[in-house]
Design an enzyme around this catalytic site. Sequence first.
Site, PDB file in Angstrom:
ATOM      1  CB  ALA A 147       3.791  18.453 -22.241  1.00 20.44           C
ATOM      2  CE  LYS A 148      11.001  22.567 -22.915  1.00 20.02           C
ATOM      3  NZ  LYS A 148      10.350  23.878 -23.294  1.00 20.02           N
ATOM      4  N   GLY A 149       9.273  17.837 -24.067  1.00 21.87           N
ATOM      5  CA  GLY A 149       9.836  16.648 -24.903  1.00 21.87           C
ATOM      6  C   GLY A 149      11.285  17.096 -25.143  1.00 21.87           C
TER       7      GLY A 149
END
Length: 416
Positions: A147-149
Site C-alpha cells: 500500500a502507499k499513501g
Amino acid sequence: MFSAHGSKLLRSLVGNVVRPGLAFGSISDTFAAWQNAAQQVQHRCMSRSPDDVSSFVIEAMEILDIHPNLQHAILNSDRRLSVELRVPMDNGEVEIFMAHRVQHNNSRGPFKGGFKYHLEASLEDVEGLASLNTWKTAVMDVPFGGAKGGVMCDSNALSTRELEKVTRKLVQGMKEVLGPWTDIPAPDIGTDERVMAWIFDEFSKHKGFSPAVVTGKPLHLHGSRGRDTATGRGVLFAAREFLKSSLFAKVQDTDFVIQGFGKVGGWAARFLHEAGGKVIAVADSKGATYNEQGLDIPKLNTHMAKGGTLQSFKGGEAIPTGPDFLTIPCDILVPAALGGVINADVAHRLQCKGIIEAANAPTTLEGDKVLRGRGIPVLPDIYANGGGVVVSFFEWVQNLQNFQWDDEEVTRRLDR
C-alpha cells in the site's frame, strides 16, 4: 531475513504471491532472472506511473508463465481512496489538501506502506509506489501486502501545529480503511516518528488503543529498537549475501564508495566499516571525502556530529560531489541518496564491479541496460533497502504482543 537463498527471493517476488512451489535453477540463474524483474519494477520510481510498473511486472510474470487472468488480478490495485482535508491554518484561513491511499494487494497479509507528505504525492504516484511495496514485502518475506499513501502538501512549509492538524484530519478521513489487521502505515518522505505518533493517537481516539495501527513510532510510544538503523544495517546484510553469491567475495575484502551520508548511507558506512569493509569515499549534497586506504568512519561521524562537513574532514581528501563521484574506482558502489543518478552516461563511465541500490531507484532504465551490457551486477533496491520494512514488521509483532524486544533480538531476527 537477509540470509535467504537467492531462489527464495525470486519465489517471494512472484511465486509466493502467485503460485507457491515453483522450482528454480542455480543461484546465478536465479539472481539474473530476479534482477531482470526487480530492476524493471524499480524504474517506476522515476516515472511514478503505475502503467510502467505493470509493464515491468508483466515481463517478470511472463518469464514465470503466469496465466493472464492471474496477471490481471495481481496488477490491479484492490482499492483507491481520495479525501479532501480541510485544515484551519495558523493565519486563520482554511486550506484544502488532497490525500490518497492506494491498497494494492493483500494476498500475503495486511496492506503495508508509508504516508508521504509531498506536493507530488498524486494518486498516480501513490499507486505506483503501492505496487512496489507489494513486491518489496514479498522479496523480504514478511507477511504484508503493498500500500502507499500521500498528502499533497509541503511539510517543510507547515508549522508543527498545522502538520499535526493535517495528520489528524488524514486519520479522520481514512480511519475506516486503516487498522492493525487491515492497513498499517509507516513514515515516508515528509513524515517521521512524530507524525506516526499522531496517527496512533488519533486512530486510538476513534477505534480504541491501537499501537499496531502504524509503525515507525517513537520508542517511548510503542516503537521498536533498531528501527532508525534498520535500513542501513540491512544494507550490510544485503552486501554480505550479494558479495557471496555474485562476486564470491567477503565484506572484509571489499572497497565501497557510498553516495549519501544520511539516515541510510551514514548507517550503512558505519556497519560496513565495523564488519571490516573499506569505505574509501562518501558524499552528501554539499561535498565528498576520499581516502584510498579507507576512511575512519567513527572519526568521521564524530567530526560530523560537531558540525563539520565531509570536505573539512582531515582523514580524507576533499573532492567534489556529483556524477563524477560515482565513477571512483571501487569494488562496490552504493548509491544511498537520490533516485535516477545512474543514467546511461554515468553507467558507461562506472569503474565498479557491482552496485548495491540503497536508495530508491538510483538506476534509470537506460542506465540499467548499459550495466547489463557491461556485465555489472546490480542488487535492486527492493531487496537492498528492505531492512526498514522488516523491522516495521517486528514493531507490528511487538505491538500485537504488547512486548518489546531488545536490540540484540531485533538484530538477530533481521539477520536470520
